[in-house]
Design a protein around this motif. Structure first.
Motif, PDB file in Angstrom:
ATOM      1  N   GLY A 117       0.841  -1.195   0.000  1.00 26.82           N
ATOM      2  CA  GLY A 117       0.000   0.000   0.000  1.00 26.82           C
ATOM      3  C   GLY A 117       0.868   1.235   0.000  1.00 26.82           C
ATOM      4  O   GLY A 117       1.940   1.264  -0.602  1.00 26.82           O
ATOM      5  N   ALA A 118       0.455   2.258   0.714  1.00 27.23           N
ATOM      6  CA  ALA A 118       1.251   3.490   0.852  1.00 27.23           C
ATOM      7  C   ALA A 118       2.227   3.381   2.016  1.00 27.23           C
ATOM      8  O   ALA A 118       2.953   4.319   2.291  1.00 27.23           O
ATOM      9  N   GLY A 119       2.232   2.250   2.711  1.00 19.35           N
ATOM     10  CA  GLY A 119       3.192   2.028   3.780  1.00 19.35           C
ATOM     11  C   GLY A 119       2.705   2.427   5.161  1.00 19.35           C
ATOM     12  O   GLY A 119       1.587   2.881   5.346  1.00 19.35           O
ATOM     13  N   ALA A 120       3.628   2.243   6.107  1.00 18.83           N
ATOM     14  CA  ALA A 120       3.349   2.503   7.518  1.00 18.83           C
ATOM     15  C   ALA A 120       3.241   4.005   7.776  1.00 18.83           C
ATOM     16  O   ALA A 120       3.765   4.795   7.002  1.00 18.83           O
ATOM     17  N   PRO A 121       2.558   4.354   8.856  1.00 19.77           N
ATOM     18  CA  PRO A 121       1.996   3.457   9.858  1.00 19.77           C
ATOM     19  C   PRO A 121       0.668   2.850   9.398  1.00 19.77           C
ATOM     20  O   PRO A 121      -0.109   3.494   8.709  1.00 19.77           O
ATOM     21  N   PHE A 122       0.475   1.595   9.803  1.00 24.45           N
ATOM     22  CA  PHE A 122      -0.770   0.891   9.542  1.00 24.45           C
ATOM     23  C   PHE A 122      -1.593   0.877  10.822  1.00 24.45           C
ATOM     24  O   PHE A 122      -1.039   0.809  11.908  1.00 24.45           O
ATOM     25  N   SER A 123      -2.908   0.939  10.681  1.00 26.90           N
ATOM     26  CA  SER A 123      -3.772   0.734  11.846  1.00 26.90           C
ATOM     27  C   SER A 123      -4.592  -0.519  11.585  1.00 26.90           C
ATOM     28  O   SER A 123      -4.985  -0.802  10.456  1.00 26.90           O
ATOM     29  N   VAL A 124      -4.802  -1.281  12.656  1.00 32.36           N
ATOM     30  CA  VAL A 124      -5.546  -2.532  12.580  1.00 32.36           C
ATOM     31  C   VAL A 124      -6.745  -2.422  13.508  1.00 32.36           C
ATOM     32  O   VAL A 124      -6.612  -1.971  14.646  1.00 32.36           O
ATOM     33  N   VAL A 125      -7.907  -2.819  13.031  1.00 33.27           N
ATOM     34  CA  VAL A 125      -9.100  -2.900  13.879  1.00 33.27           C
ATOM     35  C   VAL A 125      -9.720  -4.275  13.663  1.00 33.27           C
ATOM     36  O   VAL A 125     -10.015  -4.659  12.526  1.00 33.27           O
ATOM     37  N   TRP A 126      -9.872  -5.029  14.760  1.00 33.89           N
ATOM     38  CA  TRP A 126     -10.569  -6.322  14.718  1.00 33.89           C
ATOM     39  C   TRP A 126     -12.052  -6.012  14.912  1.00 33.89           C
ATOM     40  O   TRP A 126     -12.500  -5.732  16.018  1.00 33.89           O
ATOM     41  N   THR A 127     -12.815  -6.048  13.823  1.00 34.72           N
ATOM     42  CA  THR A 127     -14.178  -5.526  13.845  1.00 34.72           C
ATOM     43  C   THR A 127     -15.166  -6.379  14.620  1.00 34.72           C
ATOM     44  O   THR A 127     -16.218  -5.880  15.005  1.00 34.72           O
ATOM     45  N   ASN A 128     -14.865  -7.637  14.854  1.00 33.79           N
ATOM     46  CA  ASN A 128     -15.801  -8.451  15.639  1.00 33.79           C
ATOM     47  C   ASN A 128     -15.145  -8.931  16.934  1.00 33.79           C
ATOM     48  O   ASN A 128     -15.537  -9.931  17.501  1.00 33.79           O
ATOM     49  N   PHE A 129     -14.159  -8.190  17.391  1.00 36.35           N
ATOM     50  CA  PHE A 129     -13.512  -8.499  18.671  1.00 36.35           C
ATOM     51  C   PHE A 129     -13.301  -7.193  19.419  1.00 36.35           C
ATOM     52  O   PHE A 129     -12.180  -6.728  19.598  1.00 36.35           O
ATOM     53  N   ASN A 130     -14.386  -6.561  19.795  1.00 38.93           N
ATOM     54  CA  ASN A 130     -14.379  -5.322  20.596  1.00 38.93           C
ATOM     55  C   ASN A 130     -13.580  -4.193  19.953  1.00 38.93           C
ATOM     56  O   ASN A 130     -13.035  -3.349  20.640  1.00 38.93           O
ATOM     57  N   ASN A 131     -13.483  -4.196  18.611  1.00 43.23           N
ATOM     58  CA  ASN A 131     -12.702  -3.179  17.891  1.00 43.23           C
ATOM     59  C   ASN A 131     -11.282  -3.038  18.439  1.00 43.23           C
ATOM     60  O   ASN A 131     -10.705  -1.955  18.456  1.00 43.23           O
ATOM     61  N   ASN A 146     -12.506 -10.958  12.050  1.00 40.82           N
ATOM     62  CA  ASN A 146     -12.479 -10.009  10.922  1.00 40.82           C
ATOM     63  C   ASN A 146     -11.637  -8.789  11.268  1.00 40.82           C
ATOM     64  O   ASN A 146     -11.730  -8.262  12.377  1.00 40.82           O
ATOM     65  N   TYR A 147     -10.855  -8.339  10.292  1.00 44.54           N
ATOM     66  CA  TYR A 147     -10.019  -7.161  10.513  1.00 44.54           C
ATOM     67  C   TYR A 147     -10.187  -6.161   9.372  1.00 44.54           C
ATOM     68  O   TYR A 147     -10.566  -6.523   8.261  1.00 44.54           O
ATOM     69  N   THR A 148      -9.896  -4.891   9.690  1.00 41.28           N
ATOM     70  CA  THR A 148      -9.749  -3.834   8.696  1.00 41.28           C
ATOM     71  C   THR A 148      -8.396  -3.191   8.968  1.00 41.28           C
ATOM     72  O   THR A 148      -8.111  -2.793  10.096  1.00 41.28           O
TER      73      THR A 148
END
Length: 190
Positions: A117-131, A146-148
């Motif tokens: 992608g465009a590189g770091a920093p990346f953010s990760v959110v587990w959408t079905n595990f309390n965000n 699930n993650y975004t």
């Protein structure tokens, strides 16, 4: 006898251009360039020094360096400032999973490691595990997580990581009773 003339000389001012995507493009995105700082006339748009369009704005997804030039009453300005657009590739995700040890336990784990992608920093959110926003989550029961993931300019990728578990234990037992009290001829088969 003298003849007096009043001449009005117009000059074309070099335009200034701006973009709605100054940090680059995600896969499939377009940008819009706008020209300002001139009066009337036609705006000519150039990509890598070749004219590609005319108009006050220009929309494209092309990776190139863009400039604009104004033309008014046959007079042309110099070229504007240049803006280079980059189209970044897909975000790729390496995943690791830790399987649940025994049926019914909650000791599984998942981890995502993004790149590209465009590189770091990346953010990760587990959408079905309390965000949850960590790359690694632990103490999980079996299931699909699930993650975004978002990169430094807002490009996103979504996915899911399964956490497996062993099958539920099954078994059967049969028994044969002792024929007479005190004998040792009874059996249990498991």
């Amino acid at each position: 006898m003298s003849n007096e003339f009043n001449l009005q000389v117009k000059t074309s001012i070099d335009p200034t251009i701006s973009t709605n995507k100054p940090n680059g493009l995600c896969v499939g995105e377009q940008f819009t360039l706008s020209a300002t700082g001139f009066e009337g006339g036609i705006v000519h748009w150039f990509a890598n020094n070749s004219e590609v369009a005319q108009g006050q704005t220009h929309t494209s997804s092309m990776t190139a360096t863009f400039n604009a030039q104004c033309e008014n009453l046959g007079c042309k300005s110099g070229l504007s400032n240049g803006i280079t657009h980059t189209q970044y590739g897909e975000i790729t995700v390496a995943t690791l999973t830790g399987r649940v040890t025994c049926f019914g336990d909650k000791d599984g784990a998942v981890e995502v490691n993004p790149s590209g992608g465009a590189g770091a920093p990346f953010s990760v959110v587990w959408t079905n595990f309390n965000n949850n926003t960590f790359n690694r989550i632990v103490d999980l029961p079996a299931g699909l997580y699930n993650y975004t993931i978002t990169d430094r300019i807002g490009c996103k990728v979504q996915g899911a990581v399964p956490v497996d578990r062993p099958s539920e234990p099954t078994g059967s037992a049969s028994a044969t009773d002792v024929v007479c009290f005190g004998q040792k001829n009874g059996k249990i088969n498991v």
